[in-house]
Design an enzyme around this catalytic site. Structure first.
Site, PDB file in Angstrom:
ATOM      1  N   HIS A 230       0.812  -1.215   0.000  1.00 30.79           N
ATOM      2  CA  HIS A 230       0.000   0.000   0.000  1.00 30.79           C
ATOM      3  C   HIS A 230       0.856   1.280   0.000  1.00 30.79           C
ATOM      4  O   HIS A 230       1.991   1.277   0.489  1.00 30.79           O
ATOM      5  CB  HIS A 230      -0.898   0.014   1.241  1.00 30.79           C
ATOM      6  CG  HIS A 230      -2.346  -0.194   0.923  1.00 30.79           C
ATOM      7  ND1 HIS A 230      -2.840  -1.385   0.489  1.00 30.79           N
ATOM      8  CD2 HIS A 230      -3.405   0.650   0.975  1.00 30.79           C
ATOM      9  CE1 HIS A 230      -4.147  -1.280   0.294  1.00 30.79           C
ATOM     10  NE2 HIS A 230      -4.513  -0.053   0.571  1.00 30.79           N
ATOM     11  N   SER A 280       0.175  -4.177   3.477  1.00 27.65           N
ATOM     12  CA  SER A 280       0.566  -2.892   4.058  1.00 27.65           C
ATOM     13  C   SER A 280       2.081  -2.789   4.142  1.00 27.65           C
ATOM     14  O   SER A 280       2.763  -3.783   4.433  1.00 27.65           O
ATOM     15  CB  SER A 280      -0.036  -2.737   5.459  1.00 27.65           C
ATOM     16  OG  SER A 280       0.461  -1.567   6.088  1.00 27.65           O
ATOM     17  N   TYR A 475     -12.819  -2.207  -2.964  1.00 27.42           N
ATOM     18  CA  TYR A 475     -12.070  -3.442  -2.775  1.00 27.42           C
ATOM     19  C   TYR A 475     -12.706  -4.624  -3.490  1.00 27.42           C
ATOM     20  O   TYR A 475     -13.887  -4.598  -3.848  1.00 27.42           O
ATOM     21  CB  TYR A 475     -11.981  -3.760  -1.277  1.00 27.42           C
ATOM     22  CG  TYR A 475     -10.924  -2.951  -0.578  1.00 27.42           C
ATOM     23  CD1 TYR A 475      -9.667  -3.482  -0.324  1.00 27.42           C
ATOM     24  CD2 TYR A 475     -11.175  -1.640  -0.185  1.00 27.42           C
ATOM     25  CE1 TYR A 475      -8.694  -2.744   0.316  1.00 27.42           C
ATOM     26  CE2 TYR A 475     -10.207  -0.889   0.442  1.00 27.42           C
ATOM     27  CZ  TYR A 475      -8.967  -1.450   0.690  1.00 27.42           C
ATOM     28  OH  TYR A 475      -7.997  -0.694   1.304  1.00 27.42           O
TER      29      TYR A 475
END
Length: 665
Positions: A230, A280, A475
């Site tokens: 991300h 992440s 998403y």
């Protein structure tokens, strides 16, 4: 996420409680033929002051300067009459409005919605307001025409530059792995997947990286890397425009290939996203915190890891892509796709809606303390707020179960979020690029790629899923992950069978590509440019501080600095919104060489920060920081600021300020 609507939900709650032509199949090369390749880059930086950012959706996160500029990096490939352009942009996502307008302006160049791929790096530190979707424009109080224009015009320039640069060459591919640059921030949802699906991702991460090496006559001219992590190394409290970790990786790689401010475009490096929905860069606390407590250092660390791994693969790339260029593209209305599942049952996607748990946010961008991820009970407060702001019908609520619907974004007229989505499958020799307008979790992305690969029937060996591309509708999770209703599942717009629908429709495109069938679109996305409004106050006028002049130095540098120290200079300035200075700069760090001044850094360099602050009604200050690099040449330096000021009569005039000289040793 991606678009993080935690604080956004607070805004909505407070309010409640108080044409694009039909695409056709591109021509395929009749037989393998040598490729022509070209690269291009252009500035797409939006307004650097007082404009809401997109990603964390926090209305308090407004731009207040620049750490690194936003860029559009384009790679053109041609074989005979066929060609395709792959573009990576420093945006949170590519909006349908941007894609449509870029295609319109490229009319006559041979690039259309069919063979143009616009992807985003997913930075959460860039200006918003460039979409035609109400939900995504809430933090900017509407549409921002000038930022939209900067993005569209820059993308068009980059594609035209890449096309003009086309020359005989080659595209080579290499694949490998990169550990330590991502973690799974949604483990409870991931663990609901089957044992077989989980086994494909040891450690619950996708550490695969694919790199394309672009050469002209044997000389490397570009790199395009895909890796899922991300764009959230920079936190929600950051207010400087930044390309985040992928922006750093691109800049670092270009500089390592000898690119300077004056030679930009000689080598172009892009770091694109794949299925990063649950990946992440914040390696501590399950995605909640970066590797250190310094967000700039975190950005550099994760960016450097990607740059180093990509360069290693780039240097090792020997397999040349050869054979046809071919593309299939179609628009699909995802508000009601009939999906045939492996057991033979038929299910349907739903009109767009966001669940109550999307207000909880993700680990690296938590929302207000109203609900928790995974809570499947009805929250009376959010139920009431949703009914007031964006009501859902009983049928839509039933379709989205077990999601507890908060906002029925697909039921408005026009919808608050897109529903007619662009899908694309691109073949470059033995590589297939699956292009989709969402952020897929790693398992959802793999399942979709598997479906595409099966439909292609072995005509390609390499697969890439390019997400955040051509449009955006939240998403995409697996059905098992969806049932967990963590942030990602609650932000899966079209219900439990969203991923299955993407897999089905993209596989149909892949099958058409294999057989040579055409894929006309029965629907087109609506053009909403004539319905946009903005209530954000404009720039009335600028005035210097009392007793000062525009460009005057308010804080001078010290007489001397050592490497590793930071130079800070402040100037009286105007509002950066007067002139975005695209393809230019708000600052220059200059070194004296043989009696002349040579620019060694601009507002796009990692070593600089341009900070803007308002002082009262009309006065403002530009504070420029330069962290003297460890390899800075000893000598005499100065800082130059460029800006623009608006008079009471509305005239905008440039201004310049220059600091006194200082030495570096």
């Amino acid at each position: 996420m991606s678009v993080r609507f935690r604080p956004l939900s607070s805004l909505l709650l407070a309010a409640a409680l108080a044409a694009v032509p039909a695409a056709v199949a591109s021509p395929a090369a009749a037989a393998p033929s040598p490729y022509r390749v070209g690269v291009g880059i252009a500035d797409i930086t939006g307004e650097a002051a007082e404009l809401g950012m997109l990603g964390y959706a926090d209305p308090a996160q407004t731009t207040a300067g620049i750490h690194t500029r936003q860029w559009s990096r384009a790679f053109a490939i041609a074989a005979g009459p066929a060609k395709v352009a792959l573009v990576s942009t420093d945006l949170d996502f590519v909006s349908q409005s941007v894609h449509t307008e870029v295609v319109r302006r490229l009319a006559g160049t041979g690039y259309t919605a069919t063979n143009l791929v616009l992807t985003a790096t997913h930075t959460h530190s860039a200006p918003a307001g460039y979409t035609h979707s109400t939900l995504y424009n809430l933090t900017t109080l509407g549409f921002e025409k000038r930022t939209f224009e900067a993005i569209v015009a820059g993308i068009v320039r980059s594609v035209r530059a890449a096309d003009a640069d086309l020359a005989p060459g080659a595209v080579k591919i290499a694949a490998g792995t990169l550990a330590g640059a991502n973690v799974n921030r949604s483990l409870p949802a991931f663990q609901r997947n089957s044992a077989a699906d989980r086994a494909r991702f040891p450690g619950a991460v996708d550490n695969r990286m694919t790199v394309l090496r672009f050469e002209q006559a044997g000389t490397p001219v570009g790199m395009m890397s895909w890796f899922p992590t991300h764009g959230t190394s920079m936190r929600p409290d950051n207010r400087l425009i930044s390309g985040d970790n992928k922006g750093y990786a691109a800049q670092h790689t270009e500089h390592s290939h000898g690119v300077t401010w004056s030679t930009r475009g000689a080598f172009v490096a892009a770091f694109a996203q794949t299925a990063a929905g649950d990946m992440s860069p914040n390696l501590r606390d399950g995605g909640a915190a970066g590797p250190t407590d310094d967000q700039f250092e975190n950005t550099r660390i994760i960016g450097d890891l990607q740059a180093t791994a990509a360069q290693r693969l780039f240097d090792a790339a020997t397999e040349e892509l050869t054979g046809p260029l071919d593309v299939r593209q179609r628009y699909v209305d995802f508000s009601g796709v009939q999906v045939r599942l492996p057991d033979g049952s038929v299910k349907s996607t739903c009109p767009g809606a966001l669940g109550q748990n999307f207000t909880a946010g993700a680990e690296d961008g938590p929302g207000p303390d109203i609900v928790d991820e995974g809570d499947l009970t009805t929250n009376p407060l959010l139920l009431a707020a949703g009914i007031v702001v964006n009501p859902a019908t009983p049928a839509v609520r039933a379709c989205h179960a077990p999601k507890q619907v908060f906002l029925a974004t697909g039921l408005q007229n026009p919808p608050w979020t897109p529903q007619v989505m662009p899908l694309q499958v691109v073949r470059i020799g033995q590589l297939a690029v699956t292009v989709a307008p969402g952020e897929f979790t790693i398992v959802a992305g793999q399942k979709t790629q598997d479906a595409v690969a099966a439909a292609l029937g072995g005509i390609t060996r390499h697969q890439i899923l390019a997400g955040y591309a051509n449009a955006y509708a939240g998403y995409v999770t697996t059905a098992e992950e969806y049932d967990a209703q963590h942030y990602e599942g609650a932000a899966t717009h079209f219900g439990r069978y969203t991923q299955a629908a993407y897999a089905q429709e993209l596989a149909a495109l892949a099958a058409a590509l294999r057989t040579g069938a055409a894929t006309p679109s029965a629907v087109q996305p609506p053009w909403l440019g004539d319905r946009q409004i903005s209530v954000r106050p404009g720039i009335v006028f600028d005035a210097p501080p009392v007793g000062k002049a525009f460009g005057q130095v308010l804080t001078q540098p010290a007489a001397s600095y050592r490497r590793g120290q930071t130079v800070t200079v402040a100037f009286a300035t105007g509002h950066p919104g007067n002139n975005f200075r695209n393809e230019g700069t708000f600052l220059e760090v200059q070194r004296q060489v043989a009696g002349a001044w040579r620019t060694v850094a601009t507002d796009d360099d990692w070593s600089t920060k341009y900070r803007w602050a308002r002082n009262g009604l009309a006065a403002s200050t530009a504070t420029i920081e330069w962290a003297v690099p460890a390899d800075a040449a000893p000598g005499t330096y100065r800082i130059v600021h460029h800006g623009d000021a608006k008079s009471l009569l509305g005239r905008v005039a440039p201004l310049t300020g220059t600091s006194r000289t200082f030495t570096v040793s």
